[in-house]
Design a protein around this motif. Sequence first.
Motif, PDB file in Angstrom:
ATOM      1  N   ASP A 105       1.082  -1.129  -0.034  1.00  0.00           N
ATOM      2  CA  ASP A 105       0.192  -0.445  -0.128  1.00  0.00           C
ATOM      3  C   ASP A 105       0.700   1.188  -0.132  1.00  0.00           C
ATOM      4  N   ASP A 106       0.770   1.990  -1.369  1.00  0.00           N
ATOM      5  CA  ASP A 106       1.815   2.736  -1.332  1.00  0.00           C
ATOM      6  C   ASP A 106       1.682   4.495  -0.323  1.00  0.00           C
ATOM      7  N   SER A 107       0.534   4.321  -0.044  1.00  0.00           N
ATOM      8  CA  SER A 107      -0.222   4.842   1.109  1.00  0.00           C
ATOM      9  C   SER A 107       0.758   4.605   2.495  1.00  0.00           C
ATOM     10  N   LEU A 108       1.091   3.587   2.995  1.00  0.00           N
ATOM     11  CA  LEU A 108       1.972   3.260   4.581  1.00  0.00           C
ATOM     12  C   LEU A 108       3.265   3.609   4.323  1.00  0.00           C
ATOM     13  N   PRO A 109       4.221   3.664   3.109  1.00  0.00           N
ATOM     14  CA  PRO A 109       4.488   2.738   2.450  1.00  0.00           C
ATOM     15  C   PRO A 109       4.658   1.392   2.802  1.00  0.00           C
ATOM     16  N   GLY A 110       4.257   0.180   2.006  1.00  0.00           N
ATOM     17  CA  GLY A 110       4.860  -1.454   2.512  1.00  0.00           C
ATOM     18  C   GLY A 110       3.665  -2.177   2.561  1.00  0.00           C
ATOM     19  N   THR A 111       3.843  -2.821   3.130  1.00  0.00           N
ATOM     20  CA  THR A 111       2.271  -3.436   3.313  1.00  0.00           C
ATOM     21  C   THR A 111       1.821  -3.473   4.607  1.00  0.00           C
ATOM     22  N   PRO A 112       0.765  -3.637   5.273  1.00  0.00           N
ATOM     23  CA  PRO A 112      -0.010  -3.625   6.607  1.00  0.00           C
ATOM     24  C   PRO A 112       0.865  -4.351   7.127  1.00  0.00           C
ATOM     25  N   ILE A 113       0.862  -5.309   6.687  1.00  0.00           N
ATOM     26  CA  ILE A 113       1.930  -5.875   8.336  1.00  0.00           C
ATOM     27  C   ILE A 113       2.945  -5.849   8.289  1.00  0.00           C
ATOM     28  N   GLU A 114       4.055  -5.046   7.798  1.00  0.00           N
ATOM     29  CA  GLU A 114       5.213  -4.740   7.809  1.00  0.00           C
ATOM     30  C   GLU A 114       4.839  -3.353   8.613  1.00  0.00           C
ATOM     31  N   ALA A 115       3.687  -2.354   7.979  1.00  0.00           N
ATOM     32  CA  ALA A 115       3.755  -1.691   9.839  1.00  0.00           C
ATOM     33  C   ALA A 115       3.434  -1.764  10.570  1.00  0.00           C
ATOM     34  N   LEU A 116       2.488  -2.944  10.540  1.00  0.00           N
ATOM     35  CA  LEU A 116       2.151  -3.312  12.126  1.00  0.00           C
ATOM     36  C   LEU A 116       3.567  -3.446  12.973  1.00  0.00           C
ATOM     37  N   ARG A 117       4.281  -4.464  12.217  1.00  0.00           N
ATOM     38  CA  ARG A 117       4.962  -4.974  12.030  1.00  0.00           C
ATOM     39  C   ARG A 117       6.167  -3.932  13.363  1.00  0.00           C
ATOM     40  N   SER A 118       6.019  -2.764  12.719  1.00  0.00           N
ATOM     41  CA  SER A 118       7.198  -0.757  12.839  1.00  0.00           C
ATOM     42  C   SER A 118       6.330  -0.480  13.823  1.00  0.00           C
ATOM     43  N   ASN A 119       5.394  -0.965  13.938  1.00  0.00           N
ATOM     44  CA  ASN A 119       4.789  -0.174  14.920  1.00  0.00           C
ATOM     45  C   ASN A 119       3.839   1.154  14.764  1.00  0.00           C
ATOM     46  N   ARG A 120       2.883   0.719  13.478  1.00  0.00           N
ATOM     47  CA  ARG A 120       2.483   2.080  13.480  1.00  0.00           C
ATOM     48  C   ARG A 120       1.181   1.812  12.924  1.00  0.00           C
ATOM     49  N   GLY A 121       0.012   0.280  14.038  1.00  0.00           N
ATOM     50  CA  GLY A 121      -1.216  -0.651  14.336  1.00  0.00           C
ATOM     51  C   GLY A 121      -2.400   0.552  13.330  1.00  0.00           C
ATOM     52  N   ARG A 122      -2.243   1.861  14.470  1.00  0.00           N
ATOM     53  CA  ARG A 122      -3.262   2.673  14.085  1.00  0.00           C
ATOM     54  C   ARG A 122      -3.605   3.247  12.765  1.00  0.00           C
ATOM     55  N   GLU A 123      -2.755   4.032  12.135  1.00  0.00           N
ATOM     56  CA  GLU A 123      -2.712   3.611  10.441  1.00  0.00           C
ATOM     57  C   GLU A 123      -3.241   1.872   9.706  1.00  0.00           C
ATOM     58  N   VAL A 124      -3.010   1.443   9.711  1.00  0.00           N
ATOM     59  CA  VAL A 124      -3.046   0.376   9.355  1.00  0.00           C
ATOM     60  C   VAL A 124      -4.770  -0.099   9.977  1.00  0.00           C
ATOM     61  N   LYS A 125      -5.090  -0.429  11.575  1.00  0.00           N
ATOM     62  CA  LYS A 125      -6.673  -0.131  11.807  1.00  0.00           C
ATOM     63  C   LYS A 125      -7.425   0.784  10.826  1.00  0.00           C
ATOM     64  N   ARG A 126      -7.217   2.146  10.332  1.00  0.00           N
ATOM     65  CA  ARG A 126      -7.528   3.177  10.064  1.00  0.00           C
ATOM     66  C   ARG A 126      -7.672   2.974   9.191  1.00  0.00           C
ATOM     67  N   ARG A 127      -7.012   2.269   7.550  1.00  0.00           N
ATOM     68  CA  ARG A 127      -7.013   1.347   6.462  1.00  0.00           C
ATOM     69  C   ARG A 127      -8.670   0.716   6.533  1.00  0.00           C
ATOM     70  N   ALA A 128      -8.082  -0.092   7.780  1.00  0.00           N
ATOM     71  CA  ALA A 128      -8.622  -1.749   7.356  1.00  0.00           C
ATOM     72  C   ALA A 128     -10.341  -0.922   7.632  1.00  0.00           C
ATOM     73  N   GLN A 129     -10.692  -0.072   8.831  1.00  0.00           N
ATOM     74  CA  GLN A 129     -12.024   0.974   9.188  1.00  0.00           C
ATOM     75  C   GLN A 129     -12.676   1.329   7.770  1.00  0.00           C
ATOM     76  N   ALA A 130     -11.537   1.629   7.115  1.00  0.00           N
ATOM     77  CA  ALA A 130     -12.222   2.449   5.942  1.00  0.00           C
ATOM     78  C   ALA A 130     -12.880   1.484   4.578  1.00  0.00           C
ATOM     79  N   LEU A 131     -12.018   0.599   4.661  1.00  0.00           N
ATOM     80  CA  LEU A 131     -12.465  -0.691   3.953  1.00  0.00           C
ATOM     81  C   LEU A 131     -13.806  -0.856   4.539  1.00  0.00           C
ATOM     82  N   ALA A 132     -14.605  -0.833   5.821  1.00  0.00           N
ATOM     83  CA  ALA A 132     -15.847  -1.339   6.122  1.00  0.00           C
ATOM     84  C   ALA A 132     -16.704  -0.007   5.464  1.00  0.00           C
ATOM     85  N   LEU A 133     -16.135   0.394   5.096  1.00  0.00           N
ATOM     86  CA  LEU A 133     -17.920   1.489   4.727  1.00  0.00           C
ATOM     87  C   LEU A 133     -17.892   1.543   3.263  1.00  0.00           C
TER      88      LEU A 133
END
Length: 128
Positions: A100-128
């Motif tokens: 995901d260019d907006s993270l950058p990287g993959t969501p799991i990479e973002a979670l591993r680098s302590n950027r969970g809030r960004e990942v969760k925000r993107r996941a929540q946006a998918l539910a809309l």
Amino acid sequence: MVWHGGGVSAIPAAADVLAPELEVLTLPEVADRLGLPVTRVHQMLRDGALIAERRNGVLVVPEQFLAAGGVVKGLTGTITVLRDAGFSTDEMLRWLFTADDSLPGTPIEALRSNRGREVKRRAQALAL
């Protein structure tokens, strides 16, 4: 009706959807890494704390889902958000490992680098 005895067959798992070169761990290996009995890993999969895929008939978990202290921080919450958004296990795994260019990287990479809030925000946006 066939009774499966609540064994491994009752554990939800994705098809073999991830790249074959992605490092994965068998459930006994996950249990060993987490210092838990394998039955507890089965329960984590049933509860949605982890997700697995089936490779050549064997349940495996991506190695990137584990960190030094256990499951990567934020992964379980992200899985819950994706499941609530109607994602299948296959779709969740694909999403977590898709760049995901907006993270950058993959969501799991973002979670591993302590950027969970960004990942969760993107996941929540998918539910809309």
